[in-house]
Design an enzyme around this catalytic site. Sequence first.
Site, short mmCIF file in Angstrom:
data_model
loop_
_atom_site.label_atom_id
_atom_site.label_comp_id
_atom_site.label_asym_id
_atom_site.label_seq_id
_atom_site.Cartn_x
_atom_site.Cartn_y
_atom_site.Cartn_z
N TYR A 72 -29.75 -22.49 8.80
CA TYR A 72 -30.53 -24.35 9.13
C TYR A 72 -29.07 -25.03 10.09
O TYR A 72 -29.48 -25.40 10.91
CB TYR A 72 -31.44 -24.89 8.02
CG TYR A 72 -31.93 -25.59 8.78
CD1 TYR A 72 -33.62 -25.15 9.44
CD2 TYR A 72 -31.94 -27.08 8.72
CE1 TYR A 72 -34.20 -26.50 9.45
CE2 TYR A 72 -32.17 -28.31 9.11
CZ TYR A 72 -33.93 -27.79 10.00
OH TYR A 72 -34.50 -29.10 10.18
N PHE A 124 -34.70 -31.00 40.89
CA PHE A 124 -35.61 -30.07 40.36
C PHE A 124 -36.91 -30.07 39.88
O PHE A 124 -37.17 -31.54 39.48
CB PHE A 124 -34.94 -28.66 39.16
CG PHE A 124 -35.53 -28.11 38.96
CD1 PHE A 124 -35.43 -26.38 40.02
CD2 PHE A 124 -36.19 -27.28 37.64
CE1 PHE A 124 -36.42 -25.35 39.50
CE2 PHE A 124 -36.42 -26.41 37.47
CZ PHE A 124 -36.84 -25.52 38.57
N ASP A 125 -37.59 -29.63 39.63
CA ASP A 125 -38.83 -30.01 39.69
C ASP A 125 -39.62 -30.04 38.52
O ASP A 125 -40.11 -31.65 37.81
CB ASP A 125 -40.14 -29.11 40.14
CG ASP A 125 -39.90 -27.54 39.37
OD1 ASP A 125 -39.02 -27.08 39.24
OD2 ASP A 125 -41.13 -26.45 39.40
N ASP A 215 -27.01 -31.38 36.48
CA ASP A 215 -28.02 -30.62 36.02
C ASP A 215 -27.43 -28.82 36.30
O ASP A 215 -27.22 -28.70 37.91
CB ASP A 215 -29.23 -30.46 36.97
CG ASP A 215 -30.58 -29.19 37.28
OD1 ASP A 215 -30.14 -28.50 36.19
OD2 ASP A 215 -31.90 -29.68 37.15
N ALA A 217 -27.58 -25.76 35.54
CA ALA A 217 -28.41 -24.55 35.30
C ALA A 217 -27.62 -23.27 35.89
O ALA A 217 -26.94 -21.95 35.93
CB ALA A 217 -29.20 -24.74 35.94
N LYS A 258 -30.50 -19.07 33.14
CA LYS A 258 -29.71 -18.99 34.42
C LYS A 258 -28.41 -18.24 33.93
O LYS A 258 -27.83 -17.26 33.83
CB LYS A 258 -29.64 -19.81 35.38
CG LYS A 258 -30.94 -21.38 35.58
CD LYS A 258 -32.43 -20.41 35.57
CE LYS A 258 -33.40 -21.32 35.48
NZ LYS A 258 -33.21 -23.14 35.70
N HIS A 450 -48.02 -27.24 40.43
CA HIS A 450 -48.66 -25.62 41.10
C HIS A 450 -48.79 -24.65 39.89
O HIS A 450 -48.72 -23.22 40.11
CB HIS A 450 -46.98 -25.19 41.37
CG HIS A 450 -45.77 -24.94 40.78
ND1 HIS A 450 -45.97 -27.14 40.59
CD2 HIS A 450 -44.87 -24.77 40.38
CE1 HIS A 450 -44.36 -26.67 39.43
NE2 HIS A 450 -43.92 -25.14 39.67
C1 LIG Z 1 -34.48 -23.69 35.70
C2 LIG Z 1 -34.08 -25.34 36.25
C3 LIG Z 1 -34.39 -26.46 35.25
C4 LIG Z 1 -35.55 -26.25 34.24
O1 LIG Z 1 -34.57 -25.33 32.77
P1 LIG Z 1 -35.66 -24.48 32.39
O2 LIG Z 1 -34.77 -24.04 31.49
O3 LIG Z 1 -36.94 -23.43 32.75
O4 LIG Z 1 -36.50 -25.48 31.42
C5 LIG Z 1 -33.80 -27.69 35.23
N1 LIG Z 1 -32.80 -27.28 36.86
C6 LIG Z 1 -32.81 -27.06 37.96
C7 LIG Z 1 -32.03 -26.49 38.94
C8 LIG Z 1 -32.94 -25.35 37.28
O5 LIG Z 1 -32.88 -24.29 38.07
#
Ligand SMILES: *Cc1c(COP(=O)(O)O)cnc(C)c1O
Length: 459
Positions: A72, A124-125, A215, A217, A258, A450
């Site tokens: 843990y 990003f969304d 961000d 990813a 990613k 969406h």
């Molecule tokens: C996928 C993604 C996110 C969100 O990540 P999740 O793991 O799907 O929650 C944020 N920003 C970008 C650029 C992404 O491609």
Amino acid sequence: MELPFAEPYKIKAVEPLRRSTREEREQWIKEAKYNLFNLPSEQVFIDLLTDSGTGAMSDQQWSEMMLGDESYAGSASYFKLKKVIGELLGMPYFVPTHQGRAAENLLFSAMIKAGDLVPGNAHFDTTKGHIEFRRATAVDCTIAEAADTNLDHPFKGNIDLHKLEEGFKNNPKDKIPLCIITVTCNTLGGQPVSMQNIREVSALCKSYGIPVFFDAARFAENAYFIREREAAYASHSIKEIVREMYDQVDGATMSSKKDAIVNIGGFLACRDKELFDKISMYCILYEGYLTYGGLAGRDLAAMARGLEEGCDYDYLEARIGQVAYLGKLLKEYGVPFQEPTGGHAVFVDAKKVLPHIPKEEYQAQTLAIELYLEGGVRAVEIGALLADRDPETRENRYPALELVRLAIPRRVYTNNHMAFVAACLGNIYARHEKITRGFRITKEAPIMRHFTVELERAT
Ligand SMILES: *Cc1c(COP(=O)(O)O)cnc(C)c1O
């Protein structure tokens, strides 16, 4: 003769795919209310919905799963990950999270309040969702060139420094808690940000006392593009470029689904101890104790290994090469798409494929449905459905681009699969003049519609 390119891996386990008939697909997509998210995966032949969490882990990552320490607190797998994040990214503090949006939730809980402005490059969304949920505003400062899908610009993800500084000049500093650079910029087509732009944005933000976060990813894919397209970096290693990128920022939210090539996971990394302490409180509240953050120990171990593999030059060359290969085939069929191709996906320009369909009938969604009907290929709409309604006026927002994203999972499909997808789009393009009606919404959620929207054919 110059030898052709071949993938730097071979396949150890295979997963059968099921083909279907057009009649079956007509029935299934109708049952799914014309929302591709509603399709069971068995009804999909080639799934390009997302490259998020859909990658194939390596044999080394699978062995890390077995070595995972499920303690843990203080799990050995946590320390493996901490070591990689420290060495590769140079970030002293981090918490694991169950995925990228969870990292956003923690960071924004600590930093953003109602009425704030958060500048960045086409957020990003989920990022935008988390900002707007806090009654703050995401301000898009992307360079204008990004909106021209025909323009061959090496770094369409770049931030317009003038737009950014205007925002800084015209608003009190306490209204701008941070600036977010998305590398690569998913919403704009997986387009990279140059090292020069990262440096300039960072310097400008510093001069106004505003923290900058990635961000992150697809940070490794961004680093690959810097190496390929920014002359000064042509002989740098990916790891050197990655480190220099992170050296410019105060922290990062990461979706490890990613570029860390795992099926679930993320993290939030930062330099500031005071911020880390705040984040830690939210992490315990929302995710779990600081050394596991909503993940199993084995997930942390696979992520540590995946971060290393994601930064391997040969892997990135194969990965981004496959995306470019799909683009090359589409070009041969005359199908218009955003150029140059990005890191993780090809974005087909639905406005140009289906110009007869009014934007109120969702051009990109219409094309995505045609693609499913044609060959059982699942893609995703990046257009008016995703853009959602304005949170204040509740009016539909119609973005400059209506795109269908073909996101390619990492190390999963072969180039024959890419040829199949390209041929499907080639067929649709050949009969595009006959497709004249789109879709109408019958049901939608108040935010991020969406995912769950229901549609019917417009008549
Ligand atoms: C996928 C993604 C996110 C969100 O990540 P999740 O793991 O799907 O929650 C944020 N920003 C970008 C650029 C992404 O491609």
